[in-house]
Design an enzyme around this catalytic site. Structure first.
Site, PDB file in Angstrom:
ATOM      1  N   GLU A  50       0.883  -1.172   0.000  1.00 13.69           N
ATOM      2  CA  GLU A  50       0.000   0.000   0.000  1.00 13.69           C
ATOM      3  C   GLU A  50       0.918   1.218   0.000  1.00 13.69           C
ATOM      4  OE1 GLU A  50      -3.362   0.142   0.018  1.00 13.69           O
ATOM      5  OE2 GLU A  50      -3.730  -2.011   0.112  1.00 13.69           O
ATOM      6  N   CYS A  59      -2.193   9.647   2.505  1.00 15.68           N
ATOM      7  CA  CYS A  59      -1.722   9.053   1.236  1.00 15.68           C
ATOM      8  C   CYS A  59      -2.667   9.347   0.081  1.00 15.68           C
ATOM      9  CB  CYS A  59      -1.548   7.553   1.396  1.00 15.68           C
ATOM     10  SG  CYS A  59      -3.056   6.730   1.901  1.00 15.68           S
TER      11      CYS A  59
END
Ligand code: NAD
Length: 459
Positions: free
Chosen positions: A211, A245
């Site tokens: 991720e 993010c």
């Protein structure tokens, strides 16, 4: 933690898996205990997040605690159903047979996490990995030490060490853990370290989820409600001081509405954080002075149209708007990961494409438009981790949508059922019925088979 203690934990988790005592009911009991313990530790969690990132209580509740609680409740409700064998259709060529998929846990999972949502990004993958029947070691980020310490206490209070453990430490500890054999590695962090994780995992052919980050564009068409768009962009960009993010990294706005957008972005920033954001209870801080230096360096020499001031001692930098930066400058070449929002105007879509393709496969992709053709063109022509139309960040809330990246922004996905699938290997099983012998594939083969060929090709 010394090496022998780390090895003890790993060996005890191996023994636990070998003992076959990891029943679904016992997992549900531990999930319930985790839910109770999160409530017991709630104030400590808020305090730790405030010390590490100056996160406001409400923001911590929404983005760190609530999402985790919802994920636990979902697994408690669904884990029995998800763990069942999944029947699949049989092939006519195997008639008669029963075909199914049997989910099995991979075994020992290593989860390495970043500092920006240090509680949520450690627990959400843990819930999926543990509930699917794996044992877990979590290595949280050393840059959020207060949260990592509370996390470690919470896990110790909840799980036996041979099922779930936290091993705190820096990159060296992480490297040491990566050098050991795991059955699955789940990594959240930068693309740079993601590559290191992938190459370490490859040595043992360990499956991984990565991720990662990247530059997530936010494209604004000319026909949108600018006030609403500005509100949603400011909220998505400046929450957690831009250290998200999936924050919109930069804006590409139709030239016709550029000035109006800038005006409303400023209004929204002032409304949300006041004209002294350093005195606002809702405005976070940068995780470290080194990270702050990186941000002040990338805005130096840029056309700052709002904000730009910083204070190194306080790890503070104002919400900052940059107008039309050079697309080859550092600010447009690396993930910003801070409260700095470049706004670039375009006249036609070919300019948009050129800029996005400089940093392909973003983790998130935001489009503000009411024009179906415009929206479909962008969705069909770009590859990205996830997309939201007319808002920012909110796809993460829906656990029915798999969350993950592609290419530079990662591989694999998780959340809810997608987490169960990520942390399970589905064993295909075919049980042939014995009462009927299909003579076809056994010799001697027929000399003439034209009719049979037609029939078999038809089904
Ligand atoms: P990072 O990659 O520096 O660190 C992540 C973890 O890796 C930490 O636990 C750290 O100790 C460990 N680590 C650091 N160097 C290592 C090395 N050489 N070998 C092995 N392990 C090492 O990331 P970060 O600074 O903590 O987080 C910021 C990045 O994470 C951003 O790029 C952001 O986009 C990304 N991120 C992605 C997601 C997502 O869900 N896709 C979520 C949050 C953050």
């Amino acid at each position: 933690m010394d090496e022998s203690k780390i090895n003890d934990i790993i060996n005890s988790q191996k023994d636990f898996l070998d003992s076959n005592s990891n029943s679904i009911n016992s997992r549900i009991l531990l999930l319930k205990k985790l839910l109770i313990n999160i409530k017991l530790f709630e104030e400590e969690i808020y305090e730790a997040l405030s010390k590490d990132l100056n996160k406001a209580k409400f923001e911590s509740f929404l983005t760190e605690i609530l999402l985790v609680e919802k994920e636990i409740k979902l697994f408690i409700k669904k884990i029995n159903k998800w763990s069942k064998d999944k029947k699949v259709k049989a092939s006519i060529l195997n008639f008669p047979s029963r075909n199914y998929l049997k989910p099995e846990p991979y075994g020992r999972v290593l989860i390495i996490t970043p500092w920006n949502y240090p509680f949520q990004l450690s627990l959400t993958p843990l819930i999926g990995a543990f509930s699917s029947g794996n044992t877990v070691v979590i290595k949280p980020s050393e840059l959020a030490p207060n949260t990592s310490s509370v996390l470690s206490k919470l896990i110790k209070e909840t799980f036996p060490e041979n099922i779930v453990s936290v091993i705190e430490g820096d990159a060296e500890v992480s490297k040491n853990l990566l050098s050991k054999k795991w059955n699955y590695i789940f990594f959240t962090g930068s693309t740079r370290v993601g590559k290191i994780v992938a190459s370490e995992a490859a040595k043992n052919l360990t499956p991984i989820t990565l991720e990662l980050g990247g530059k997530s564009p936010c494209i604004i068409d000319k026909d949108v409600n600018i006030e609403k768009a500005a509100k949603r962009i400011v909220s998505g960009k400046f929450i957690n001081c831009g250290q998200t993010c999936i924050a919109p990294d930069y804006i590409l706005v139709n030239d016709k509405i550029k000035s109006k957008l800038i005006k409303h972005l400023k209004i929204e920033i002032l409304k949300t954080y006041g004209n002294k954001p350093n005195q606002s209870n809702n405005y976070g801080r940068i995780i470290s002075r080194n990270h702050l230096d990186r941000l002040t360096n990338i805005i130096a020499g840029q056309n700052i149209v709002f904000g730009g001031h910083s204070n190194k001692e306080d790890k503070y930098i104002e919400p900052t708007l940059i107008m039309d930066p050079d697309i080859n400058s550092a600010i447009m070449s690396e993930e910003i990961f801070g409260p700095i929002l470049p706004v670039i105007s375009y006249n036609d879509l070919s300019e948009v494409e050129k800029i996005i393709l400089k940093n392909p496969n973003p983790l998130a992709f935001y489009i503000f438009s009411n024009n179906k053709k415009f929206i479909n063109h962008l969705i069909n022509n770009f590859s990205f981790g996830g997309c939201v139309i007319n808002d920012t960040l909110i796809h993460y809330i829906n656990s029915n949508l798999p969350f993950g990246g592609i290419g530079n922004s990662g591989m694999g996905a998780y959340r809810g059922k997608h987490s169960f699938d990520t942390f399970s290997h589905y064993k295909p099983v075919l049980k042939k019925q014995s009462f009927f012998l299909d003579n076809l594939r056994f010799g001697p083969h027929p000399e003439s088979f034209n009719t049979l060929k037609k029939l078999l090709r038809k089904f």
